[in-house]
Design a protein around this motif. Structure first.
Motif, PDB file in Angstrom:
ATOM      1  N   HIS A  90      49.060   2.351   0.998  1.00 46.36           N
ATOM      2  CA  HIS A  90      48.381   3.194  -0.002  1.00 46.36           C
ATOM      3  C   HIS A  90      49.114   4.527  -0.142  1.00 46.36           C
ATOM      4  N   LEU A  91      49.364   5.191   0.985  1.00 43.09           N
ATOM      5  CA  LEU A  91      50.068   6.477   0.962  1.00 43.09           C
ATOM      6  C   LEU A  91      51.473   6.318   0.389  1.00 43.09           C
ATOM      7  N   GLY A  92      52.171   5.255   0.776  1.00 42.16           N
ATOM      8  CA  GLY A  92      53.534   5.024   0.291  1.00 42.16           C
ATOM      9  C   GLY A  92      53.587   4.860  -1.220  1.00 42.16           C
ATOM     10  N   ILE A  93      52.604   4.169  -1.792  1.00 46.91           N
ATOM     11  CA  ILE A  93      52.560   3.989  -3.247  1.00 46.91           C
ATOM     12  C   ILE A  93      52.313   5.325  -3.937  1.00 46.91           C
ATOM     13  N   ARG A 159      49.393  -8.933  -2.131  1.00 49.91           N
ATOM     14  CA  ARG A 159      49.210  -9.165  -3.568  1.00 49.91           C
ATOM     15  C   ARG A 159      48.168  -8.217  -4.148  1.00 49.91           C
ATOM     16  N   ALA A 160      47.142  -7.903  -3.367  1.00 52.21           N
ATOM     17  CA  ALA A 160      46.120  -6.956  -3.838  1.00 52.21           C
ATOM     18  C   ALA A 160      46.718  -5.574  -4.048  1.00 52.21           C
ATOM     19  N   ALA A 161      47.561  -5.136  -3.117  1.00 51.03           N
ATOM     20  CA  ALA A 161      48.197  -3.818  -3.266  1.00 51.03           C
ATOM     21  C   ALA A 161      49.071  -3.776  -4.518  1.00 51.03           C
ATOM     22  N   THR A 162      49.796  -4.871  -4.768  1.00 50.75           N
ATOM     23  CA  THR A 162      50.594  -4.956  -5.992  1.00 50.75           C
ATOM     24  C   THR A 162      49.691  -4.890  -7.216  1.00 50.75           C
ATOM     25  N   SER A 163      48.601  -5.630  -7.182  1.00 48.53           N
ATOM     26  CA  SER A 163      47.665  -5.635  -8.310  1.00 48.53           C
ATOM     27  C   SER A 163      47.074  -4.259  -8.555  1.00 48.53           C
ATOM     28  N   ILE A 164      46.831  -3.504  -7.483  1.00 47.32           N
ATOM     29  CA  ILE A 164      46.252  -2.159  -7.634  1.00 47.32           C
ATOM     30  C   ILE A 164      47.178  -1.270  -8.446  1.00 47.32           C
ATOM     31  N   TYR A 165      48.479  -1.207  -8.059  1.00 47.08           N
ATOM     32  CA  TYR A 165      49.329  -0.274  -8.807  1.00 47.08           C
ATOM     33  C   TYR A 165      49.650  -0.787 -10.201  1.00 47.08           C
ATOM     34  N   VAL A 166      49.740  -2.103 -10.392  1.00 44.19           N
ATOM     35  CA  VAL A 166      49.975  -2.629 -11.746  1.00 44.19           C
ATOM     36  C   VAL A 166      48.764  -2.363 -12.630  1.00 44.19           C
ATOM     37  N   ALA A 168      46.656   0.057 -12.194  1.00 45.42           N
ATOM     38  CA  ALA A 168      46.661   1.514 -12.414  1.00 45.42           C
ATOM     39  C   ALA A 168      47.639   1.877 -13.532  1.00 45.42           C
ATOM     40  N   PHE A 169      48.817   1.251 -13.530  1.00 43.94           N
ATOM     41  CA  PHE A 169      49.776   1.478 -14.616  1.00 43.94           C
ATOM     42  C   PHE A 169      49.143   1.141 -15.968  1.00 43.94           C
ATOM     43  N   HIS A 170      48.469  -0.004 -16.026  1.00 42.16           N
ATOM     44  CA  HIS A 170      47.873  -0.461 -17.286  1.00 42.16           C
ATOM     45  C   HIS A 170      46.842   0.550 -17.791  1.00 42.16           C
ATOM     46  N   VAL A 171      45.920   0.954 -16.941  1.00 48.41           N
ATOM     47  CA  VAL A 171      44.860   1.886 -17.356  1.00 48.41           C
ATOM     48  C   VAL A 171      45.451   3.252 -17.692  1.00 48.41           C
ATOM     49  N   LEU A 182      43.871   6.750 -10.113  1.00 48.16           N
ATOM     50  CA  LEU A 182      43.657   5.327 -10.357  1.00 48.16           C
ATOM     51  C   LEU A 182      44.035   4.486  -9.136  1.00 48.16           C
ATOM     52  N   VAL A 183      45.151   4.823  -8.503  1.00 46.79           N
ATOM     53  CA  VAL A 183      45.571   4.097  -7.304  1.00 46.79           C
ATOM     54  C   VAL A 183      44.555   4.308  -6.176  1.00 46.79           C
ATOM     55  N   ASP A 184      44.134   5.569  -5.974  1.00 47.20           N
ATOM     56  CA  ASP A 184      43.125   5.853  -4.943  1.00 47.20           C
ATOM     57  C   ASP A 184      41.847   5.061  -5.208  1.00 47.20           C
TER      58      ASP A 184
END
Length: 198
Positions: A90-93, A159-166, A168-171, A182-184
């Motif tokens: 989470h922190l790294g993203i 995969r969930a972590a990937t989905s979170i940032y993708v 977040a990008f979309h929104v 959004l990532v948080d």
């Protein structure tokens, strides 16, 4: 200022100027219709200067992405005392997004739009995401002492972590909401129920 620092500053300024000119043209004419020659002209440079900084016009929309991806993978590869690997990811993203924005928020926003919408860029973005996902799975598996390819929890969490940032990008792309928020929020929504280090 040291001579080398001045040279690096000027190189970075030229690179950002070219990227900013490219973004302007991508928005006005569309990605496919924009040529390198046009980008260089708007930036007050030449095509040969453009190619000193970018291999292709696609590279403009991946400005700093490879370096940030490598730093992210290095950051999550070793445990940080006091953090679970999930929290470390989470922190790294969040740090990776901050570093991309430091180069140019305008370029970052345009890049995200391109990654999501331009067919010519989706595959490359997918490759970067797959590299990050593999590194996340390896880090999570190391924490649990398991093989990443044999553990469902590790694979789901990566995969969930990937989905979170993708997501977040979309929104962010459609609403302008802050990426960090959004990532948080995404990590909070997924919570720790998905992955347990034990």
């Amino acid at each position: 200022m040291q001579p080398n620092h001045g040279r690096e500053y000027n190189k970075n300024r030229t690179r950002i100027a070219l990227a900013t000119a490219a973004i302007k043209l991508f928005r006005e004419k569309g990605f496919e219709s924009t040529t390198v020659e046009e980008i260089a002209k708007v930036a007050g440079s030449s095509a040969s200067t453009f190619f000193r900084y970018f291999g292709t016009k696609e590279d403009v929309l991946f400005l700093g992405a490879r370096e940030v991806n490598e730093e992210f993978q290095k950051f999550i590869s070793e445990p940080v005392p006091g953090l679970t690997r999930w929290d470390q990811i989470h922190l790294g993203i969040v740090v990776a997004l901050h570093k991309l924005a430091e180069l140019s928020e305008e370029v970052q926003d345009a890049s995200i739009g391109g990654w999501l919408e331009e067919p010519a860029l989706r595959d490359r973005f997918g490759q970067l995401s797959a590299q990050m996902e593999g590194a996340m799975a390896a880090a999570l598996a190391a924490e649990k002492g398991v093989d990443p390819d044999h553990d469902l929890g590790v694979q789901l969490a990566a995969r969930a972590a990937t989905s979170i940032y993708v997501a977040a990008f979309h929104v962010h792309h459609h609403t302008g909401r802050a990426l960090k928020d959004l990532v948080d929020e995404g990590f909070s929504m997924i919570g720790t129920g998905l992955y347990s280090p034990s």
